[in-house]
Design a protein around this motif. Structure first.
Motif, PDB file in Angstrom:
ATOM      1  N   UNK A  69       1.748  -2.417  -7.317  1.00 23.42           N
ATOM      2  CA  UNK A  69       2.085  -1.005  -7.112  1.00 23.42           C
ATOM      3  C   UNK A  69       2.537  -0.767  -5.676  1.00 23.42           C
ATOM      4  N   UNK A  70       1.793  -1.325  -4.713  1.00 22.22           N
ATOM      5  CA  UNK A  70       2.161  -1.149  -3.303  1.00 22.22           C
ATOM      6  C   UNK A  70       3.537  -1.734  -3.037  1.00 22.22           C
ATOM      7  N   UNK A  71       3.829  -2.884  -3.610  1.00 19.77           N
ATOM      8  CA  UNK A  71       5.151  -3.499  -3.412  1.00 19.77           C
ATOM      9  C   UNK A  71       6.265  -2.581  -3.918  1.00 19.77           C
ATOM     10  N   UNK A  72       6.036  -1.936  -5.049  1.00 20.89           N
ATOM     11  CA  UNK A  72       7.032  -0.994  -5.570  1.00 20.89           C
ATOM     12  C   UNK A  72       7.167   0.210  -4.640  1.00 20.89           C
ATOM     13  N   UNK A  73       6.047   0.657  -4.092  1.00 14.43           N
ATOM     14  CA  UNK A  73       6.088   1.779  -3.157  1.00 14.43           C
ATOM     15  C   UNK A  73       6.847   1.420  -1.888  1.00 14.43           C
ATOM     16  N   UNK A  74       6.589   0.211  -1.369  1.00 12.38           N
ATOM     17  CA  UNK A  74       7.234  -0.227  -0.123  1.00 12.38           C
ATOM     18  C   UNK A  74       8.751  -0.297  -0.281  1.00 12.38           C
ATOM     19  N   UNK A  75       9.205  -0.564  -1.483  1.00  6.63           N
ATOM     20  CA  UNK A  75      10.650  -0.597  -1.720  1.00  6.63           C
ATOM     21  C   UNK A  75      11.272   0.786  -1.552  1.00  6.63           C
ATOM     22  N   UNK A  76      10.436   1.844  -1.696  1.00  8.55           N
ATOM     23  CA  UNK A  76      10.946   3.212  -1.594  1.00  8.55           C
ATOM     24  C   UNK A  76      10.517   3.922  -0.314  1.00  8.55           C
ATOM     25  N   UNK A  77       9.372   3.521   0.213  1.00  6.93           N
ATOM     26  CA  UNK A  77       8.871   4.139   1.445  1.00  6.93           C
ATOM     27  C   UNK A  77       9.268   3.271   2.633  1.00  6.93           C
ATOM     28  N   UNK A  78       9.671   3.901   3.721  1.00  6.04           N
ATOM     29  CA  UNK A  78      10.210   3.116   4.841  1.00  6.04           C
ATOM     30  C   UNK A  78       9.251   2.977   6.016  1.00  6.04           C
ATOM     31  N   UNK A  79       8.036   3.544   5.895  1.00 11.65           N
ATOM     32  CA  UNK A  79       7.068   3.449   6.992  1.00 11.65           C
ATOM     33  C   UNK A  79       5.680   3.174   6.422  1.00 11.65           C
ATOM     34  N   UNK A  80       4.973   2.238   7.042  1.00 10.92           N
ATOM     35  CA  UNK A  80       3.571   1.972   6.710  1.00 10.92           C
ATOM     36  C   UNK A  80       2.727   2.269   7.948  1.00 10.92           C
ATOM     37  N   UNK A  81       1.651   3.005   7.771  1.00 10.59           N
ATOM     38  CA  UNK A  81       0.706   3.304   8.844  1.00 10.59           C
ATOM     39  C   UNK A  81      -0.648   2.760   8.419  1.00 10.59           C
ATOM     40  N   UNK A  82      -1.215   1.860   9.231  1.00 12.79           N
ATOM     41  CA  UNK A  82      -2.512   1.275   8.863  1.00 12.79           C
ATOM     42  C   UNK A  82      -3.424   1.190  10.077  1.00 12.79           C
ATOM     43  N   UNK A  83      -4.739   1.146   9.800  1.00  8.47           N
ATOM     44  CA  UNK A  83      -5.731   1.233  10.864  1.00  8.47           C
ATOM     45  C   UNK A  83      -6.865   0.225  10.676  1.00  8.47           C
ATOM     46  N   UNK A  84      -6.619  -0.820   9.878  1.00  9.11           N
ATOM     47  CA  UNK A  84      -7.623  -1.862   9.693  1.00  9.11           C
ATOM     48  C   UNK A  84      -7.702  -2.746  10.932  1.00  9.11           C
ATOM     49  N   UNK A  85      -8.772  -3.524  11.042  1.00 11.79           N
ATOM     50  CA  UNK A  85      -8.822  -4.515  12.117  1.00 11.79           C
ATOM     51  C   UNK A  85      -7.736  -5.556  11.891  1.00 11.79           C
ATOM     52  N   UNK A  86      -7.266  -6.210  12.964  1.00 12.63           N
ATOM     53  CA  UNK A  86      -6.205  -7.206  12.815  1.00 12.63           C
ATOM     54  C   UNK A  86      -6.554  -8.255  11.769  1.00 12.63           C
ATOM     55  N   UNK A  87      -5.583  -8.558  10.930  1.00 12.19           N
ATOM     56  CA  UNK A  87      -5.759  -9.600   9.928  1.00 12.19           C
ATOM     57  C   UNK A  87      -6.177  -9.107   8.565  1.00 12.19           C
ATOM     58  N   UNK A  88      -6.736  -7.899   8.466  1.00 11.54           N
ATOM     59  CA  UNK A  88      -7.226  -7.403   7.182  1.00 11.54           C
ATOM     60  C   UNK A  88      -6.069  -7.193   6.199  1.00 11.54           C
ATOM     61  N   UNK A  89      -5.016  -6.551   6.649  1.00 12.31           N
ATOM     62  CA  UNK A  89      -3.878  -6.308   5.759  1.00 12.31           C
ATOM     63  C   UNK A  89      -3.232  -7.629   5.331  1.00 12.31           C
ATOM     64  N   UNK A  90      -3.218  -8.623   6.234  1.00  9.22           N
ATOM     65  CA  UNK A  90      -2.672  -9.938   5.870  1.00  9.22           C
ATOM     66  C   UNK A  90      -3.503 -10.568   4.757  1.00  9.22           C
ATOM     67  N   UNK A  91      -4.822 -10.478   4.858  1.00  7.40           N
ATOM     68  CA  UNK A  91      -5.700 -11.040   3.827  1.00  7.40           C
ATOM     69  C   UNK A  91      -5.485 -10.363   2.482  1.00  7.40           C
ATOM     70  N   UNK A  92      -5.111  -9.104   2.516  1.00  8.97           N
ATOM     71  CA  UNK A  92      -4.853  -8.371   1.277  1.00  8.97           C
ATOM     72  C   UNK A  92      -3.463  -8.640   0.730  1.00  8.97           C
ATOM     73  N   UNK A  93      -2.666  -9.396   1.481  1.00 11.67           N
ATOM     74  CA  UNK A  93      -1.290  -9.642   1.064  1.00 11.67           C
ATOM     75  C   UNK A  93      -0.352  -8.517   1.420  1.00 11.67           C
TER      76      UNK A  93
END
Length: 393
Positions: A81-105
Motif C-alpha cells: 500500500x505504501x509503495x502505491x502511495x509513494x508513486x502518487x505522493x511526492x514527499x515523505x516525512x518521518x521521525x523514527x530513529x535512524x535505520x528504522x524505516x530501512x528495516x521496514x523496507x
C-alpha cells in the motif's frame, strides 16, 4: 484559495510534536497531508490532556486538515500500500530513529526507486550520522547539548525549562519545512528529489545566532546573565507591585530616554549604554525599585502612548484577547463533525492570495483508510482482505 502548497502531497509517518507541527504548517498552506499511523501503537499526543469531548486538544490542533490511514508497517501487505502511495505522493516525512524505516523496507533508497522525484525528510534528535544518532532525547536534552541552556537562565537558579519546545519546533519543525521546500525548489530544476536530514540538536545549535558568532569568531563565551539580551543588562523583566511582570526592551537611546522619563528617573537614561556589568546591575536595581511602586495596569496606562519597547507579560488567556493579536486573527475556528467548531491557533503565515479555511480537526486513527485505498484503485474485496490480514486498521 487552495494555498501556495496545494500541488504537494505529503505522506506523514511522524508522531508527537516536531513532525506533526511541520506537516500542520504544510497542510495549512494547502498541501495534501496523509498521516500513516499504526493501528496498534498510538501516537501519544492522542492521549495528552486536556481533552475536549474525549479528544486531546493538542491532537485536534496538530493534525487538523490531515487525513489518516492506519497501516501495520510490519506486514508485507501494508508495504504494498505504501509503495502505491509513494508513486502518487511526492514527499515523505518521518521521525523514527535512524535505520528504522530501512528495516521496514521504507528507507529513502527503496522509495526513491519507486519515485525518483520523492523528497524524503527525516527529523531526529541527533541526525542520521554521528555517535549519538541512535540515542534517545527530548527538547530539554537537545538544548542542553547544543549549549543553548548554558546561558538561558539565572545564575542563582540555573537553566530555564522553557514553556515552549524550542528545539522541537524551531529546530525540527521549522527547519524541516525549510529544508523540504528548498528541496522542492531544487527538484524544479533537476527533476529529482533528495533526502533531507534534520537534526534537532544541529538546528538548536544554529539558534545561537549572535552569541555563537561571538564565541566562534572572538572566543567570547556566553554565560547566564552576562549578555545584553539574556539578563546581563537592563533589558529584562521587572516585577510590578501586584506581582505581575513588565518587559523592558528599551535598548536604543531614544527608547531608553522615553522609558526613564515615564518612570520618573530621566537621569538613568545615560547609564543604559554602559558596557560594565557592575553598572548594569546597579541600573537594574534602580529600575526594579521604580517598577515595584505601581501595579501592572497602571504601567500599561502610562506606557500606552509611549513608543519605548515596553510591554506587559501576558498570560495566554490575556494574549488571546489582546487587540493586536485579535486583529491579526491568531485564533481560528475549526469545524468538528457533529459538534461546534473548536478554537485553535491559526496558521501564522499570511498570503495576499489567501489560503483555504481550516477543514477539520485531527481525525481518528484510520478515519480515511477506506477512502484513500479507494482512490488508489483498491476494490472492496481487496480492502476487506487487508482488514482481515490486520495490515489495515
Amino acid at each position: 484559495m487552495k494555498g501556495p502548497l496545494s500541488s504537494l502531497k505529503v505522506l506523514d509517518f511522524s508522531t508527537l510534536l516536531p513532525g506533526p507541527f511541520a506537516s500542520l504548517l504544510l497542510a495549512d498552506m494547502g498541501a495534501e497531508v496523509l498521516r500513516v499511523e499504526s493501528p496498534t501503537r498510538m501516537d501519544l499526543v492522542r492521549v495528552l490532556p486536556p481533552h475536549v469531548d474525549g479528544v486531546s486538544a493538542s491532537h485536534a490542533y496538530l493534525n487538523r486538515n490531515k487525513r489518516s490511514i492506519a497501516l501495520d508497517l510490519k506486514r508485507p501487505e501494508s508495504l504494498e500500500v505504501v509503495h502505491k502511495l509513494v508513486a502518487q505522493y511526492d514527499i515523505v516525512l518521518e521521525q523514527f530513529r535512524p535505520g528504522v524505516m530501512e528495516k521496514l523496507g521504507l528507507g529513502y533508497e527503496a522509495l526513491k526507486a519507486i519515485n525518483p522525484r520523492l523528497i524524503y525528510v527525516s527529523i531526529t534528535g541527533y541526525g542520521q550520522t554521528g555517535p549519538y544518532k541512535d540515542r534517545a532525547g527530548h527538547d530539554l536534552n537537545y538544548l542542553a547539548l547544543a549549549g543553548v541552556a548554558s546561558y538561558t537562565g539565572r545564575r542563582d537558579s540555573g537553566p530555564l525549562p522553557l514553556g515552549v519546545q524550542l528545539a522541537d519546533i524551531a529546530g525540527g519543525s521549522l527547519h524541516g519545512v525549510i529544508g523540504l521546500l528548498a528541496a522542492v525548489i531544487a527538484r524544479q530544476s533537476t527533476g529529482l528529489g533528495q533526502h533531507v536530514d534534520i537534526s534537532m540538536t544541529d538546528c538548536a545549535f544554529s539558534l545561537h545566532g549572535m552569541a555563537g558568532a561571538g564565541y566562534l569568531a572572538a572566543g567570547v563565551e556566553p554565560g547566564m546573565e552576562n549578555q545584553v539580551l539574556n539578563g546581563g543588562s537592563f533589558y529584562d523583566y521587572y516585577r510590578t507591585r501586584d506581582g505581575r511582570w513588565l518587559s523592558v526592551g528599551s535598548l536604543e537611546p531614544q527608547f531608553m530616554q522615553q522609558f526613564c522619563a515615564v518612570i520618573g528617573r530621566p537621569e538613568l537614561a545615560a547609564r543604559g549604554l554602559s558596557p560594565k556589568p557592575e553598572e548594569q546591575a546597579a541600573l537594574k536595581r534602580e529600575i526594579e525599585i521604580e517598577i515595584e511602586k505601581h501595579d501592572l495596569t497602571e504601567w500599561q496606562q502610562r506606557f500606552a502612548a509611549v513608543d519605548a519597547c515596553i510591554e506587559p507579560v501576558l498570560s495566554l488567556a490575556e494574549a488571546v484577547q489582546h487587540p493586536q493579536l485579535k486583529a491579526r486573527g491568531v485564533v481560528t475556528d475549526v469545524p468538528r463533525e457533529g459538534r461546534p467548531a473548536q478554537a485553535q491557533i491559526a496558521c501564522p503565515i499570511r498570503f495576499s492570495d489567501g489560503v483555504e479555511p481550516p477543514r477539520h480537526v485531527g481525525s481518528a486513527v484510520g478515519a480515511h483508510s477506506v477512502e484513500v485505498l479507494g482512490e488508489l484503485g483498491f476494490s472492496e474485496a481487496q480492502i476487506a482482505e487487508l482488514k482481515a490480514s490486520k495490515a489495515l486498521g
